[in-house]
Design a protein around this motif. Structure first.
Motif, PDB file in Angstrom:
ATOM      1  N   LEU A   8      27.707 -50.176  -4.106  1.00 11.80           N
ATOM      2  CA  LEU A   8      26.807 -49.296  -4.841  1.00 11.80           C
ATOM      3  C   LEU A   8      26.158 -48.293  -3.898  1.00 11.80           C
ATOM      4  CD1 LEU A   8      24.848 -51.472  -7.421  1.00 11.80           C
ATOM      5  CD2 LEU A   8      26.562 -49.708  -7.863  1.00 11.80           C
ATOM      6  N   CYS A   9      25.826 -47.134  -4.453  1.00 11.10           N
ATOM      7  CA  CYS A   9      25.163 -46.109  -3.656  1.00 11.10           C
ATOM      8  C   CYS A   9      23.673 -46.424  -3.551  1.00 11.10           C
ATOM      9  CB  CYS A   9      25.368 -44.754  -4.310  1.00 11.10           C
ATOM     10  SG  CYS A   9      24.724 -43.393  -3.330  1.00 11.10           S
ATOM     11  N   ALA A  10      23.091 -46.068  -2.416  1.00 16.25           N
ATOM     12  CA  ALA A  10      21.656 -46.314  -2.190  1.00 16.25           C
ATOM     13  C   ALA A  10      20.788 -45.570  -3.204  1.00 16.25           C
ATOM     14  CB  ALA A  10      21.281 -45.885  -0.773  1.00 16.25           C
ATOM     15  N   CYS A  11      21.318 -44.532  -3.838  1.00 14.57           N
ATOM     16  CA  CYS A  11      20.524 -43.732  -4.779  1.00 14.57           C
ATOM     17  C   CYS A  11      20.313 -44.442  -6.111  1.00 14.57           C
ATOM     18  CB  CYS A  11      21.201 -42.386  -5.027  1.00 14.57           C
ATOM     19  SG  CYS A  11      22.653 -42.493  -6.096  1.00 14.57           S
ATOM     20  N   GLY A  12      21.069 -45.508  -6.369  1.00 14.92           N
ATOM     21  CA  GLY A  12      20.912 -46.228  -7.631  1.00 14.92           C
ATOM     22  C   GLY A  12      21.888 -45.803  -8.715  1.00 14.92           C
ATOM     23  N   ARG A  13      22.608 -44.694  -8.483  1.00 13.46           N
ATOM     24  CA  ARG A  13      23.609 -44.291  -9.475  1.00 13.46           C
ATOM     25  C   ARG A  13      24.764 -45.295  -9.451  1.00 13.46           C
ATOM     26  NH1 ARG A  13      21.511 -39.699  -7.506  1.00 13.46           N
ATOM     27  NH2 ARG A  13      21.058 -37.959  -8.888  1.00 13.46           N
ATOM     28  N   THR A  14      25.279 -45.576 -10.652  1.00  9.85           N
ATOM     29  CA  THR A  14      26.401 -46.523 -10.720  1.00  9.85           C
ATOM     30  C   THR A  14      27.743 -45.799 -10.760  1.00  9.85           C
ATOM     31  OG1 THR A  14      25.960 -46.580 -13.092  1.00  9.85           O
ATOM     32  CG2 THR A  14      25.140 -48.418 -11.788  1.00  9.85           C
ATOM     33  N   LEU A  45      31.121 -38.292  -2.786  1.00 14.45           N
ATOM     34  CA  LEU A  45      30.972 -37.473  -3.986  1.00 14.45           C
ATOM     35  C   LEU A  45      30.955 -38.398  -5.199  1.00 14.45           C
ATOM     36  CD1 LEU A  45      31.020 -34.332  -4.051  1.00 14.45           C
ATOM     37  CD2 LEU A  45      33.483 -34.494  -4.447  1.00 14.45           C
ATOM     38  N   HIS A  46      29.844 -38.415  -5.957  1.00 13.05           N
ATOM     39  CA  HIS A  46      29.819 -39.180  -7.202  1.00 13.05           C
ATOM     40  C   HIS A  46      30.687 -38.463  -8.233  1.00 13.05           C
ATOM     41  CE1 HIS A  46      26.738 -42.244  -6.581  1.00 13.05           C
ATOM     42  NE2 HIS A  46      25.998 -41.357  -5.930  1.00 13.05           N
ATOM     43  N   VAL A  47      31.442 -39.232  -9.032  1.00 10.47           N
ATOM     44  CA  VAL A  47      32.111 -38.636 -10.192  1.00 10.47           C
ATOM     45  C   VAL A  47      31.203 -38.871 -11.398  1.00 10.47           C
ATOM     46  CG1 VAL A  47      34.123 -38.688 -11.704  1.00 10.47           C
ATOM     47  CG2 VAL A  47      34.411 -39.046  -9.242  1.00 10.47           C
ATOM     48  N   GLU A  64      27.073 -34.611  -5.099  1.00  9.54           N
ATOM     49  CA  GLU A  64      26.411 -35.493  -4.131  1.00  9.54           C
ATOM     50  C   GLU A  64      24.978 -35.777  -4.552  1.00  9.54           C
ATOM     51  OE1 GLU A  64      27.960 -35.221   0.333  1.00  9.54           O
ATOM     52  OE2 GLU A  64      26.958 -33.409  -0.346  1.00  9.54           O
ATOM     53  N   CYS A  65      24.492 -36.935  -4.140  1.00  4.71           N
ATOM     54  CA  CYS A  65      23.101 -37.293  -4.382  1.00  4.71           C
ATOM     55  C   CYS A  65      22.350 -37.166  -3.060  1.00  4.71           C
ATOM     56  CB  CYS A  65      23.040 -38.722  -4.893  1.00  4.71           C
ATOM     57  SG  CYS A  65      23.684 -39.887  -3.671  1.00  4.71           S
ATOM     58  N   GLN A  66      21.080 -37.560  -3.048  1.00  2.00           N
ATOM     59  CA  GLN A  66      20.286 -37.445  -1.825  1.00  2.00           C
ATOM     60  C   GLN A  66      20.805 -38.360  -0.718  1.00  2.00           C
ATOM     61  OE1 GLN A  66      17.632 -35.133  -1.484  1.00  2.00           O
ATOM     62  NE2 GLN A  66      18.648 -34.405  -3.339  1.00  2.00           N
ATOM     63  N   ALA A  67      21.497 -39.445  -1.082  1.00  2.00           N
ATOM     64  CA  ALA A  67      22.043 -40.345  -0.055  1.00  2.00           C
ATOM     65  C   ALA A  67      23.253 -39.724   0.642  1.00  2.00           C
ATOM     66  CB  ALA A  67      22.417 -41.688  -0.678  1.00  2.00           C
ATOM     67  N   GLN A  68      23.887 -38.762   0.005  1.00  5.93           N
ATOM     68  CA  GLN A  68      25.063 -38.060   0.546  1.00  5.93           C
ATOM     69  C   GLN A  68      26.082 -39.029   1.124  1.00  5.93           C
ATOM     70  OE1 GLN A  68      23.144 -34.788   2.881  1.00  5.93           O
ATOM     71  NE2 GLN A  68      23.992 -33.548   1.219  1.00  5.93           N
TER      72      GLN A  68
HETATM   73 ZN   LIG Z   1      24.304 -41.724  -4.727  1.00  2.00          ZN
END
Ligand SMILES: [Zn+2]
Length: 421
Positions: free
Chosen positions: A311-317, A259-261, A252-256
């Motif tokens: 897309l996730c708010a954290c910027g991860r693709t 679950l990012h793979v 998980e990232c801060q946006a939770q």
């Molecule tokens: Zn994220």
């Protein structure tokens, strides 16, 4: 080392990165690794050059855990998924064995470093920094558990604290005296430690723990479980997914927001478990790209997942699995015609003052009859309130019975709360 720039690669560049890693993997493995060479020859692939595009990749055979277990049984003790001679391997670990025969897995020095790198993504996603002190209340034995997490914390520059060979009160004392700021364990064990703290008059929320990271069970992805852990520890709780045979792939990232793979180290597919066709929701199929000594290619994880949109708010693709791992496909219950995962039951149960619970399943013909045992405050009245909430939330009526406090088993490793009779 963990590389932040990979997490935000645009989709085409990420696919190209995966493709070059995949080709390098197949180059190393084809012809050298008996397990994969046999399987691929049967599918018409002799060398990595025979794999021209992603369509070819999607035609490679799927692999199941049962096949790995059978291979190790036929070729003990390590099976044939070995790319190199045995002397190249430097570590051995195994699965927890909660669902049958344990699988053994060998690591080369390079694949062990790969594990640590993957854990770097997990810990960095949870906001762990070099100035953190990361506590691992885990018995460092054959089971791989949090071994690689320990390496990952070190690789990130944090202080890794081994909490093996200790009972729970000693662990709490060590966390306090060493100033642990991060706790890494199963969700069940985080709750159990809270209970021990309460019994000893310790307010865990006043300890310096600010982040908790959990794996081994779906718990941290269940809002009610997460809320209890966060409140008890006064910390933010993060979910993580990994498997002994596959590696540490989800975080998980801060946006939770699911679950990012880690798509820089894994290829993720979701299939309809019945037909094998690509799907938005179904079984997660993974390929690991950095464990050349004993890789898994198109491995059916047995986990049910749903891909998140956008897309996730954290910027991860990297893709996200909505709600984390929804459940094990083989754990799904059919209660009066309704499909229910034990994690959905847990999501309701944890909203109440329940210390521990057990789901007992009785098969009658084609029907699952389910009885829920609860260590719940308020006895019969407390159990009735849980029963009503289950009916309102899941639309199922279960037999719910209160049991004495402390009478159900506690779990340090993977919890087994579903018991089939
Ligand atoms: Zn994220």
């Amino acid at each position: 080392m963990y590389d932040r720039t990979l997490e935000t690669l645009p989709a085409e560049r990420l696919r190209a990165h995966q493709w070059s890693r995949l080709r390098a993997l197949l180059d190393e493995v084809a012809g050298a690794n008996p397990f994969w060479t046999t399987r691929w020859r049967a599918a018409g692939l002799d060398t990595a050059c025979d794999l021209r595009d992603w369509k070819d990749f999607a035609r490679l055979p799927l692999t199941t855990k049962a096949e790995l277990v059978a291979d190790q049984a036929a070729h003990p003790p390590f099976g044939t998924d070995l790319t190199y001679p045995l002397e190249r391997y430097v570590r051995v670990h195994q699965t927890s064995g909660t669902s049958g025969t344990p699988l053994r897995w060998l690591e080369t020095q390079a694949s062990w470093e790969w594990w640590a790198r993957c854990w770097g993504f997990v810990l960095a996603g949870a906001g762990v920094r070099p100035d953190d002190r990361v506590f691992f209340p885990f018995s460092f034995g054959l089971f791989i558990g949090f071994w690689a997490g320990f390496e990952g914390a070190q690789a990130l520059g944090a202080l890794a604290i081994p909490g093996g060979g200790q009972d729970s009160p000693t662990r709490l004392a060590a966390m306090e005296s060493l100033g642990a700021t991060v706790l890494v364990c199963t969700p069940s064990y985080a709750l159990h430690l809270l209970q021990i703290a309460r019994e000893r008059g310790i307010d865990a929320a006043r300890l310096p723990v600010r982040v908790t990271v959990h794996a081994g069970e779906p718990g941290a992805g269940i809002p009610a479980v997460r809320a209890r852990i966060e409140e008890g520890w006064g910390a933010r709780a993060f979910d993580h997914a990994g498997m002994t045979e596959m590696g540490a792939y989800g975080y998980e990232c801060q946006a939770q927001a699911g679950l990012h793979v880690n798509e820089s180290e894994f290829i993720a597919e979701v299939i309809d478990p019945g037909t094998g066709a690509a799907s938005r929701e179904g079984e997660l199929v993974l390929t690991n790209l950095g464990r050349l000594g004993s890789p898994l290619i198109r491995y059916r994880t047995g986990d049910r997942v749903r891909l998140a949109d956008g897309l996730c708010a954290c910027g991860r693709t990297f893709v996200r699995l909505e709600g984390g791992i929804l459940g094990r496909l083989d754990d799904m219950l059919i209660v009066r015609g309704v499909n229910v995962f034990p994690s959905a039951i847990e999501a309701v149960v944890r909203r109440f003052p329940v210390e521990e619970f057990r789901i007992e399943v009785f098969r009658e013909g084609e029907l699952d009859e389910v009885r829920l045992l609860l260590e719940v405050e308020g006895g019969e009245g407390g159990a009735r309130r849980v029963q009503e909430a289950l009916r309102a939330t899941l639309g199922i009526r279960l037999e719910v019975a209160p049991v004495d406090a402390g009478s159900l088993p506690r779990f340090e490793l993977k919890a087994r709360r579903v018991v089939r009779r």
